[in-house]
Design a protein around this motif. Structure first.
Motif, PDB file in Angstrom:
ATOM      1  N   HIS A 642      -1.140 -16.507  -8.461  1.00  0.00           N
ATOM      2  CA  HIS A 642      -0.618 -15.617  -9.206  1.00  0.00           C
ATOM      3  C   HIS A 642       0.729 -16.301  -9.630  1.00  0.00           C
ATOM      4  N   ARG A 643       1.483 -16.724  -8.548  1.00  0.00           N
ATOM      5  CA  ARG A 643       2.860 -17.470  -9.189  1.00  0.00           C
ATOM      6  C   ARG A 643       2.814 -18.605 -10.083  1.00  0.00           C
ATOM      7  N   ALA A 644       1.703 -19.192 -10.105  1.00  0.00           N
ATOM      8  CA  ALA A 644       1.345 -20.283 -11.160  1.00  0.00           C
ATOM      9  C   ALA A 644       1.109 -19.546 -12.453  1.00  0.00           C
ATOM     10  N   ALA A 645       0.288 -18.601 -12.537  1.00  0.00           N
ATOM     11  CA  ALA A 645       0.182 -17.791 -13.765  1.00  0.00           C
ATOM     12  C   ALA A 645       1.445 -17.293 -14.299  1.00  0.00           C
ATOM     13  N   GLU A 646       2.352 -16.881 -13.440  1.00  0.00           N
ATOM     14  CA  GLU A 646       3.641 -16.284 -14.153  1.00  0.00           C
ATOM     15  C   GLU A 646       4.558 -17.347 -14.808  1.00  0.00           C
ATOM     16  N   LEU A 647       4.326 -18.762 -14.141  1.00  0.00           N
ATOM     17  CA  LEU A 647       4.818 -19.922 -14.900  1.00  0.00           C
ATOM     18  C   LEU A 647       4.404 -20.264 -16.271  1.00  0.00           C
ATOM     19  N   LEU A 648       3.051 -19.713 -16.604  1.00  0.00           N
ATOM     20  CA  LEU A 648       2.515 -20.186 -17.979  1.00  0.00           C
ATOM     21  C   LEU A 648       2.475 -19.068 -18.899  1.00  0.00           C
ATOM     22  N   PRO A 649       3.536 -19.106 -19.789  1.00  0.00           N
ATOM     23  CA  PRO A 649       3.500 -18.149 -20.873  1.00  0.00           C
ATOM     24  C   PRO A 649       2.276 -17.979 -21.854  1.00  0.00           C
ATOM     25  N   ALA A 650       2.043 -16.836 -22.257  1.00  0.00           N
ATOM     26  CA  ALA A 650       0.755 -16.697 -22.778  1.00  0.00           C
ATOM     27  C   ALA A 650       0.750 -17.710 -24.503  1.00  0.00           C
ATOM     28  N   GLU A 651       1.974 -17.799 -24.782  1.00  0.00           N
ATOM     29  CA  GLU A 651       1.827 -18.459 -26.027  1.00  0.00           C
ATOM     30  C   GLU A 651       1.589 -20.183 -25.929  1.00  0.00           C
ATOM     31  N   GLN A 652       1.693 -20.462 -24.546  1.00  0.00           N
ATOM     32  CA  GLN A 652       1.343 -22.045 -24.194  1.00  0.00           C
ATOM     33  C   GLN A 652      -0.092 -22.092 -24.090  1.00  0.00           C
ATOM     34  N   VAL A 653      -0.484 -21.077 -23.134  1.00  0.00           N
ATOM     35  CA  VAL A 653      -1.868 -21.195 -22.571  1.00  0.00           C
ATOM     36  C   VAL A 653      -2.280 -19.795 -22.618  1.00  0.00           C
ATOM     37  N   PRO A 655      -4.202 -16.691 -21.122  1.00  0.00           N
ATOM     38  CA  PRO A 655      -4.488 -16.532 -19.739  1.00  0.00           C
ATOM     39  C   PRO A 655      -5.793 -16.203 -19.413  1.00  0.00           C
ATOM     40  N   ARG A 656      -6.762 -15.742 -20.375  1.00  0.00           N
ATOM     41  CA  ARG A 656      -8.187 -15.858 -19.966  1.00  0.00           C
ATOM     42  C   ARG A 656      -9.055 -17.091 -19.805  1.00  0.00           C
ATOM     43  N   GLU A 657      -8.593 -17.994 -20.661  1.00  0.00           N
ATOM     44  CA  GLU A 657      -9.049 -19.395 -20.292  1.00  0.00           C
ATOM     45  C   GLU A 657      -8.581 -20.015 -19.051  1.00  0.00           C
ATOM     46  N   CYS A 658      -7.280 -19.924 -18.942  1.00  0.00           N
ATOM     47  CA  CYS A 658      -6.588 -20.355 -17.631  1.00  0.00           C
ATOM     48  C   CYS A 658      -7.396 -19.805 -16.284  1.00  0.00           C
ATOM     49  N   GLU A 659      -7.771 -18.529 -16.331  1.00  0.00           N
ATOM     50  CA  GLU A 659      -8.540 -17.948 -15.346  1.00  0.00           C
ATOM     51  C   GLU A 659      -9.955 -18.453 -15.204  1.00  0.00           C
ATOM     52  N   ARG A 660     -10.503 -18.539 -16.208  1.00  0.00           N
ATOM     53  CA  ARG A 660     -11.798 -19.260 -16.385  1.00  0.00           C
ATOM     54  C   ARG A 660     -11.719 -20.702 -15.705  1.00  0.00           C
ATOM     55  N   PHE A 661     -10.730 -21.406 -15.757  1.00  0.00           N
ATOM     56  CA  PHE A 661     -10.518 -22.708 -15.590  1.00  0.00           C
ATOM     57  C   PHE A 661     -10.376 -22.783 -13.940  1.00  0.00           C
ATOM     58  N   LEU A 671      -4.077 -24.416  -2.329  1.00  0.00           N
ATOM     59  CA  LEU A 671      -3.257 -24.563  -1.283  1.00  0.00           C
ATOM     60  C   LEU A 671      -2.662 -26.174  -0.891  1.00  0.00           C
ATOM     61  N   ARG A 672      -3.361 -27.025  -1.897  1.00  0.00           N
ATOM     62  CA  ARG A 672      -2.799 -28.292  -1.748  1.00  0.00           C
ATOM     63  C   ARG A 672      -1.460 -28.555  -2.877  1.00  0.00           C
ATOM     64  N   PHE A 673      -1.442 -27.758  -3.806  1.00  0.00           N
ATOM     65  CA  PHE A 673      -0.281 -27.882  -4.635  1.00  0.00           C
ATOM     66  C   PHE A 673       0.456 -26.725  -4.773  1.00  0.00           C
ATOM     67  N   THR A 674       1.840 -26.974  -5.302  1.00  0.00           N
ATOM     68  CA  THR A 674       2.543 -26.001  -5.410  1.00  0.00           C
ATOM     69  C   THR A 674       2.285 -25.068  -6.730  1.00  0.00           C
ATOM     70  N   ALA A 675       3.048 -24.096  -6.942  1.00  0.00           N
ATOM     71  CA  ALA A 675       2.563 -23.095  -8.163  1.00  0.00           C
ATOM     72  C   ALA A 675       3.134 -23.808  -9.454  1.00  0.00           C
ATOM     73  N   GLU A 676       4.255 -24.580  -9.228  1.00  0.00           N
ATOM     74  CA  GLU A 676       4.681 -25.333 -10.329  1.00  0.00           C
ATOM     75  C   GLU A 676       3.804 -26.395 -10.674  1.00  0.00           C
ATOM     76  N   GLU A 677       3.323 -27.159  -9.869  1.00  0.00           N
ATOM     77  CA  GLU A 677       2.420 -28.212 -10.246  1.00  0.00           C
ATOM     78  C   GLU A 677       0.928 -27.617 -10.879  1.00  0.00           C
ATOM     79  N   ILE A 678       0.543 -26.609 -10.365  1.00  0.00           N
ATOM     80  CA  ILE A 678      -0.813 -26.006 -10.657  1.00  0.00           C
ATOM     81  C   ILE A 678      -0.487 -25.530 -12.235  1.00  0.00           C
ATOM     82  N   ALA A 679       0.677 -24.883 -12.441  1.00  0.00           N
ATOM     83  CA  ALA A 679       0.973 -24.514 -13.828  1.00  0.00           C
ATOM     84  C   ALA A 679       0.959 -25.804 -14.703  1.00  0.00           C
TER      85      ALA A 679
END
Length: 894
Positions: A642-653, A655-661, A671-679
């Motif tokens: 959830h925190r990674a999603a907040e770091l990804l503005p819609a104009e860059q990615v 959101p639906r495609e991101c969730e599918r990925f 658990l292995r990566f931080t929210a910043e790295e995941i974004a």
């Protein structure tokens, strides 16, 4: 000349040989070779200092006088010249391969011109003999002018000694370069103090470097020379013993100087004879060889080289103390002589004179032994007005150290004074360091005294145990001064005001390594030492147990953060259970950071700091939640997602495609990566065209002091090995590696790298090169596994590390942990990855740690089906393969 029972230097035999063979460059070279063989044979039987120094000086004297007589004896006008030994040669201290400094002195410049051709021939002859000559030709006026400009030249002339030629001219030189003509004692003394300060700065003001300089490091031979130079200038003394006659040096201090000089001369001669040249750095391989020559042998508790170096460090520490005391004595008598001598009482035992604290009478310590500690408390309380301790009082402290015995340590006045010292708002580290220099600390804490000069023969522990402990103590004091704004202490500045009793942290710092060198676990042994000391000093049982707990667990937090997967909730839960509460966590974090920063300049970096911070924050959350209510791994993964999603503005990615990925990835990824790295991963992977064979991205992580490298591509054999080989060829050091494979067979490998200096790759062009090199490597089929061409440092080559491989099963994550200890080398990760791939194993994660010359890495692997490897035969085969690959010494040319 070669009879085995002949003296070390047989002047008549050498003279007879030169008479028969003639004084030619060839005969002189042969004489030097025979004399050198004699020196080596003598040293092989028994390391020697003074005998070799005296013999070589006498040999070179004879040789130069013969050559002077042969080359200059019949030259008209040469009788007006003087051949003079200067510097160390003038002092009569030629070690086995020391250079030979000479001065050809002329009355006037015109006298040099008249014999210039002959002088050129004389100096050329000297070089042809193979002597390491430093020759200068000057008129009397030139010597005076240059000596006035340069204190180093004035010092060399101070030790001048006539070898041949005009005695009258040499006497004129002595008169015209005396203190009444140039560099009067006050000016000379000030210049020498400044010179020593600069010299100390080159060695970080410590004698405890891994590879010290026997001559120039603090406590080395140069410190003895400095005392001698000032004594010669002030008293006209020719020997150190004359300082005893002038009451500046006491007989036992003179003996310590002489014995220390003899030992260092033995070591320096050994270095010269081992290398066949002037060489004063005591390097690792030479330390081992000299330990053998000096008769030390390995024991169960310590290596021979560690015993030898303990003697070395003990010697230079004692010489450094004497140098400090004697130069201060000179300073008081010479530089401060014009100041008012009026004393200002501080209490009934101490007073202030010329801004230095001193006893009010010579019987103070005998009548009031506790004053041996009270002095340091007064220095803290009057720090703005006191420059230091009078040399005479330092001498009295040294004389009365025997009063610090068991009765002294149990005296309520003494224990109260020590605790008051360690509770002062200022000057704690400074005064404990002074207590150490004066020998008080080692007497007051016998366990601390046992680690004086104790070292570990490796590249990780840069300082001896006693020096390291005091560095750690000073580091803990840094938390109290946030205005210093040290970036590594940002979290520490926040935590420190919350700890209830800072003195407990300081005691833990002082005791954390106090039991090293005894055999066994020093943390366990030190725990009991710390507890006993605290109880003796009337600390409560709770406080005593806290200090003892910190000593017992001082390595725990660094070990967990660097060797375990701190993204795993089970790891956090287990660590939190050991810590128990917030108070213990706070103290342990502060001690761990101080310890790592005090171990050596390459041990601490931003990446390790970020790991400790992450572990601290995760453990704090676990403690707040309660050990009985552990966080659910799936719940934690969803929160990070959830925190990674907040770091990804819609104009860059999208959101639906991101969730599918992200649906293709399981909880382990989040658990292995931080929210910043995941974004960051998602942004680059989703922006790339689906046809792209691989996605490669780089970015800086300033808070981790490293550069991130991400590779996303279809998984295949040797992928991790190919990536690490490429990074190695680019001369990058991998400080962290995390490997993840998605449900649909894609690998996402993420690395944190630094350049060879331990810094992030901040240059955009260099980062572009990384990306391009990785893309080229991933396009090759088969994947390129070419190792890098980096050379291994000389220091690393000097050590042998036994390769050890052990296995453990992480039941909660259904994977096997491979712990590897071996000699660090370029391409290590690539070799390990190849071994895993050839064994049909999947590498899930890696924790990369280097401790000096040792690599201590942890790898998390599964079989092809994603389960832990439990087959003993398969694991044994893997162990044998890793040892075969890594257990041999580095190949030639690396």
């Amino acid at each position: 000349m070669n009879a085995p029972d002949a003296p070390l230097f047989d002047a008549p035999a050498v003279g007879q040989y030169l008479d028969q063979a003639g004084v030619t460059p060839a005969s002189c070279r042969r004489a030097r070779q025979q004399f050198g063989d004699r020196l080596r044979a003598y040293y092989d039987r028994q390391p020697a200092g003074t005998p070799i120094v005296q013999a070589r000086t006498a040999f070179v004297d004879l040789l130069l006088r013969r050559i002077w007589a042969t080359q200059m004896g019949d030259v008209p006008g040469a009788e007006r010249l003087a051949l003079v030994a200067v510097g160390g040669y003038g002092r009569g201290e030629l070690h086995a391969c020391s250079d030979v400094d000479i001065l050809v002195l002329a009355p006037r410049a015109g006298d040099v011109n008249r014999v210039s051709e002959a002088l050129t021939g004389f100096i050329t002859f000297l070089y042809d003999t193979g002597l390491d000559i430093g020759a200068s030709v000057r008129s009397l006026r030139q010597c005076v002018d240059e000596g006035r400009r340069d204190v180093t030249i004035a010092t060399a002339l101070l030790e001048a000694r006539l070898l041949a030629g005009s005695e009258t001219l040499f006497e004129q030189l002595s008169r015209r370069t005396g203190p009444d003509k140039m560099w009067p004692t006050r000016k000379f003394m000030a210049a020498k103090l400044a010179e020593q300060h600069v010299r100390y700065g080159k060695f970080d003001a410590t004698a405890y470097k891994l590879e010290p300089n026997v001559k120039e490091s603090p406590g080395g031979l140069r410190d003895i020379h400095t005392i001698g130079w000032v004594a010669k200038r002030h008293f006209g003394a020719r020997t150190l013993h004359e300082l005893v006659e002038h009451d500046f040096l006491e007989p036992d201090e003179y003996r310590q100087l002489v014995e220390g000089q003899e030992f260092l001369s033995e070591v320096r001669n050994g270095l010269h004879l081992l290398t066949g040249r002037k060489h004063d750095h005591l390097l690792f391989d030479q330390q081992r060889e000299l330990a053998r020559r000096f008769g030390y042998q390995d024991t169960a508790g310590s290596l021979a080289v560690e015993q030898f170096m303990k003697r070395y460090y003990g010697t230079v520490k004692g010489l450094s103390r004497l140098n400090e005391m004697l130069l201060q004595h000179f300073e008081e008598e010479i530089l401060l002589a014009r100041r008012s001598d009026r004393a200002t009482p501080l209490n009934s035992r101490f007073q202030l004179r010329k801004d230095f604290i001193e006893v009010r009478n010579a019987q103070v310590f005998r009548r009031y032994p506790f004053a041996l500690l009270e002095l340091f408390l007064l220095l803290q309380q009057h720090r703005r007005h006191v420059r230091g301790v009078r040399a005479g009082t330092v001498r009295l402290i040294r004389k009365h150290l025997h009063l610090i015995d068991d009765a002294f340590r149990a005296d309520l006045r003494c224990t109260s004074l020590f605790m008051e010292i360690i509770r002062q708002p200022h000057g704690i580290g400074h005064e404990l360091q002074r207590m150490h220099r004066y020998g008080v600390l080692a007497r007051y804490i016998p366990a601390f005294g046992r680690v004086l000069g104790q070292m570990q023969h490796d590249l990780f522990h840069v300082y001896t145990v006693d020096e390291h402990s005091l560095f750690v103590l000073r580091n803990t004091r840094s938390y109290a001064f946030p205005e210093e704004n040290i970036p590594a202490l940002e979290l520490g500045y926040q935590i420190f005001p919350r700890i209830p009793k800072p003195e407990l942290l300081y005691l833990a710092a002082l005791f954390h390594d106090v039991a090293k060198g005894r055999g066994g676990d020093h943390s366990v042994l030190g725990e009991s030492e710390a507890h006993a000391f605290c109880r003796l000093h009337r600390l409560s049982e709770f406080d005593s147990r806290l200090v003892a707990w910190l000593v017992r667990h001082h390595l725990l937090m660094s070990s967990v953060s660097q060797r375990q997967d701190i993204g795993d909730p089970d790891v956090i839960r287990a660590f939190a259970a050991t810590v128990g509460d917030q108070v213990h966590l706070d103290y342990l974090y502060l001690l761990t950071v101080a310890d790592m920063r005090g171990t050596g300049p390459t041990v601490w970096n931003s990446w390790k700091g970020s790991l400790l911070t992450a572990l601290y924050l995760a453990t704090r959350r676990a403690l707040r939640r309660g050990l009985g209510s552990p966080i659910d791994a799936h719940e934690q993964a969803l929160d990070i997602r959830h925190r990674a999603a907040e770091l990804l503005p819609a104009e860059q990615v999208d959101p639906r495609e991101c969730e599918r990925f992200w649906e293709r990835l399981d909880d382990d990824y989040f658990l292995r990566f931080t929210a910043e790295e995941i974004a960051w991963h998602a942004k680059h992977i989703l922006r790339a065209r689906s046809a792209a064979p691989a996605v490669v991205a780089t970015r800086d992580f300033p808070d981790r002091g490293s550069t991130g490298v991400m590779v996303y591509t279809r998984d295949r054999k040797y992928l991790f090995a190919a990536i690490t080989s490429t990074l190695d060829r680019l001369a990058l050091d991998i400080v962290d590696a995390r490997i993840y494979t998605s449900r649909d067979g894609y690998a996402l490998d993420a690395f944190l790298v630094t350049d060879i200096n331990g810094n992030p790759v901040s240059n955009p062009a260099a980062r572009r090169e990384i990306r391009a090199a990785l893309r080229r490597a991933l396009q090759e089929d088969p994947l390129s596994l070419t190792p890098g061409g980096r050379r291994v440092s000389r220091q690393h080559k000097a050590f042998h590390v036994t390769t050890e491989v052990s296995f453990a099963t992480d039941l909660g994550r259904d994977r096997t942990v491979v712990e590897l200890i071996c000699k660090d080398r370029p391409g290590l990760l690539s070799q390990v990855a190849q071994a895993f791939a050839e064994a049909g194993l999947v590498l899930q994660n890696a924790r990369v740690n280097t401790y000096g010359e040792r690599a201590e890495d942890a790898f998390f692997i599964t079989d092809a089906a994603g389960h832990a490897v439990t087959d003993a035969e398969r694991l044994n085969a893997l162990r044998e393969d890793l040892i075969r690959r890594l257990g041999q010494e580095l190949p030639p040319g690396l």
